[in-house]
Design a protein around this motif. Structure first.
Motif, PDB file in Angstrom:
ATOM      1  N   LYS A 233       0.814  -0.669   0.152  1.00  0.00           N
ATOM      2  CA  LYS A 233       0.137   0.126   0.339  1.00  0.00           C
ATOM      3  C   LYS A 233       0.820   0.933   0.030  1.00  0.00           C
ATOM      4  O   LYS A 233       0.815   2.206  -0.797  1.00  0.00           O
ATOM      5  CB  LYS A 233      -0.812   0.109   1.177  1.00  0.00           C
ATOM      6  N   SER A 234       1.782   1.444   0.790  1.00  0.00           N
ATOM      7  CA  SER A 234       2.839   2.730   0.967  1.00  0.00           C
ATOM      8  C   SER A 234       3.827   2.692  -0.019  1.00  0.00           C
ATOM      9  O   SER A 234       3.906   3.768  -0.626  1.00  0.00           O
ATOM     10  CB  SER A 234       3.459   2.509   1.978  1.00  0.00           C
ATOM     11  N   SER A 235       3.672   1.272  -0.911  1.00  0.00           N
ATOM     12  CA  SER A 235       4.815   1.468  -1.972  1.00  0.00           C
ATOM     13  C   SER A 235       3.827   1.649  -2.950  1.00  0.00           C
ATOM     14  O   SER A 235       4.637   2.397  -3.924  1.00  0.00           O
ATOM     15  CB  SER A 235       5.402   0.347  -2.408  1.00  0.00           C
TER      16      SER A 235
ATOM     17  N   ALA B  89       5.466   7.301   1.804  1.00  0.00           N
ATOM     18  CA  ALA B  89       4.549   6.716   2.535  1.00  0.00           C
ATOM     19  C   ALA B  89       6.013   6.024   2.992  1.00  0.00           C
ATOM     20  O   ALA B  89       7.170   5.244   2.614  1.00  0.00           O
ATOM     21  CB  ALA B  89       4.527   6.282   1.763  1.00  0.00           C
ATOM     22  N   LYS B  90       6.034   5.700   4.739  1.00  0.00           N
ATOM     23  CA  LYS B  90       6.970   4.615   4.486  1.00  0.00           C
ATOM     24  C   LYS B  90       7.195   3.297   4.648  1.00  0.00           C
ATOM     25  O   LYS B  90       5.762   2.465   4.628  1.00  0.00           O
ATOM     26  CB  LYS B  90       7.401   4.815   6.341  1.00  0.00           C
ATOM     27  N   VAL B  91       7.765   2.784   4.294  1.00  0.00           N
ATOM     28  CA  VAL B  91       7.432   1.455   4.138  1.00  0.00           C
ATOM     29  C   VAL B  91       8.733   0.594   3.723  1.00  0.00           C
ATOM     30  O   VAL B  91       9.972   0.863   5.086  1.00  0.00           O
ATOM     31  CB  VAL B  91       8.114   1.656   1.735  1.00  0.00           C
TER      32      VAL B  91
ATOM     33  N   LYS C 291       3.882  -2.143   9.382  1.00  0.00           N
ATOM     34  CA  LYS C 291       4.746  -0.833   8.791  1.00  0.00           C
ATOM     35  C   LYS C 291       3.711   0.127  10.203  1.00  0.00           C
ATOM     36  O   LYS C 291       3.848   0.878  10.510  1.00  0.00           O
ATOM     37  CB  LYS C 291       5.547  -0.353   7.919  1.00  0.00           C
ATOM     38  N   THR C 292       3.072   0.347   8.724  1.00  0.00           N
ATOM     39  CA  THR C 292       2.119   1.593   8.708  1.00  0.00           C
ATOM     40  C   THR C 292       0.973   0.762   9.592  1.00  0.00           C
ATOM     41  O   THR C 292      -0.049  -0.127   9.761  1.00  0.00           O
ATOM     42  CB  THR C 292       1.116   1.112   7.443  1.00  0.00           C
ATOM     43  N   ARG C 293       1.007   1.815  10.762  1.00  0.00           N
ATOM     44  CA  ARG C 293      -0.675   1.431  12.004  1.00  0.00           C
ATOM     45  C   ARG C 293      -1.479   2.300  12.529  1.00  0.00           C
ATOM     46  O   ARG C 293      -1.722   2.594  13.490  1.00  0.00           O
ATOM     47  CB  ARG C 293       0.380   1.182  13.564  1.00  0.00           C
TER      48      ARG C 293
ATOM     49  N   VAL D 252      -5.396   8.264   1.520  1.00  0.00           N
ATOM     50  CA  VAL D 252      -5.582   7.968   2.694  1.00  0.00           C
ATOM     51  C   VAL D 252      -5.105   5.695   2.547  1.00  0.00           C
ATOM     52  O   VAL D 252      -5.032   5.263   2.076  1.00  0.00           O
ATOM     53  CB  VAL D 252      -7.133   7.845   2.956  1.00  0.00           C
ATOM     54  N   ASP D 253      -3.823   5.838   3.295  1.00  0.00           N
ATOM     55  CA  ASP D 253      -3.499   4.744   3.557  1.00  0.00           C
ATOM     56  C   ASP D 253      -3.803   4.262   4.601  1.00  0.00           C
ATOM     57  O   ASP D 253      -3.550   4.986   6.460  1.00  0.00           O
ATOM     58  CB  ASP D 253      -1.558   5.169   3.441  1.00  0.00           C
ATOM     59  N   LEU D 254      -4.287   2.978   4.689  1.00  0.00           N
ATOM     60  CA  LEU D 254      -4.906   2.654   5.971  1.00  0.00           C
ATOM     61  C   LEU D 254      -3.684   1.351   6.808  1.00  0.00           C
ATOM     62  O   LEU D 254      -2.362   0.220   5.766  1.00  0.00           O
ATOM     63  CB  LEU D 254      -6.544   1.731   5.968  1.00  0.00           C
TER      64      LEU D 254
HETATM   65 MG   LIG Z   1       2.571   0.630   4.755  1.00  0.00          MG
END
Ligand SMILES: [Mg+2]
Ligand SMILES: Nc1nc2c(ncn2[C@@H]2O[C@H](COP(=O)(O)OP(=O)(O)OP(=O)(O)O)[C@@H](O)[C@H]2O)c(=O)[nH]1
Length: 195
Positions: A35-37, A49-51, A57-59, A73-75
């Motif tokens: 998702k972040s990628s 976005a942090k990968v 990773k994404t909390r 929006v990155d969930l």
């Molecule tokens: Mg992520």
């Protein structure tokens, strides 16, 4: 393609979400699916976005604006092995609150790893979105990792699991390493944010 993306903030509760009501494009899917990628690659910003190679990773709920026209929006992802029961419950609560509170969701991109057939969690998410009548498209990620035969099998499995999907309509193969489906995804975003 879109010319600019700006990071707005990370949110751990829905009370603090941006009050502005731009149309929103939401990314959802298993942890580590990309998702972040996708954000970095599709919006052409190497590391906005942090990968991470480590799932989970994404909390937080991460908001971006694109050209001041819409939110991306990155969930946080679900289904990683190290998640405790408490993590899973917190995730469910946050996601449920998010879909209840966030206005103006135009489209959910549900990302599914092309090497991993849809999991029980993927099916739950799909049913959840359907029940709430939230439009979704599936991005089949990491297709650079497949050969032609594996790619065909992957498409077959996903369209069998989700009968509503049609390639290039609401199912888009994707890779951060190859220019695939980009124009089609771009056009779909344009269409839904205007609707
Ligand atoms: Mg992520
Ligand atoms: N080869 C390849 N690797 C990818 C692709 N997309 C993502 N990855 C890799 O997959 C790993 C996870 O990517 P993320 O973007 O952090 O995944 P995420 O869905 O945001 O994960 P969470 O934040 O844990 O929910 C990273 O090592 C990425 O480099 C792709 O299209 N091709």
């Amino acid at each position: 393609m879109f010319s600019s993306i700006t990071f707005i903030g990370s949110f751990t509760s829905v009370d603090s979400l941006p009050k502005e009501t731009l149309p929103a494009i939401v990314l959802c899917g298993r942890s580590n699916v990309g998702k972040s990628s996708f954000i970095n690659s599709f919006f052409n910003r190497r590391s906005i976005a942090k990968v991470s190679q480590t799932p989970g990773k994404t909390r937080t709920i991460n908001y971006y604006t694109v050209e001041n026209r819409f939110f991306v929006v990155d969930l946080p992802g679900y289904g990683y092995a190290k998640a405790s029961k408490k993590d899973v419950e917190a995730w469910q609560k946050l996601i449920d609150e998010y879909f209840s509170a966030a206005g103006n969701i135009k489209l959910v991109f549900h990302l599914v790893d092309s090497r991993i057939p849809p999991t029980g969690d993927d099916i739950l998410l799909s049913e959840y979105l359907q029940a709430r009548e939230i439009p979704r498209s599936v991005l089949l990620t990491k297709t650079d990792k497949l050969n032609q035969t594996e790619y065909s099998v992957s498409l077959k499995k996903i369209t069998e699991a989700f009968k509503d999907l049609t390639v290039n309509v609401n199912l888009f193969p994707f890779s951060i390493k190859k220019a695939i489906s980009r124009e089609k995804i771009y056009k779909q975003i344009l269409k839904v944010i205007k609707a």
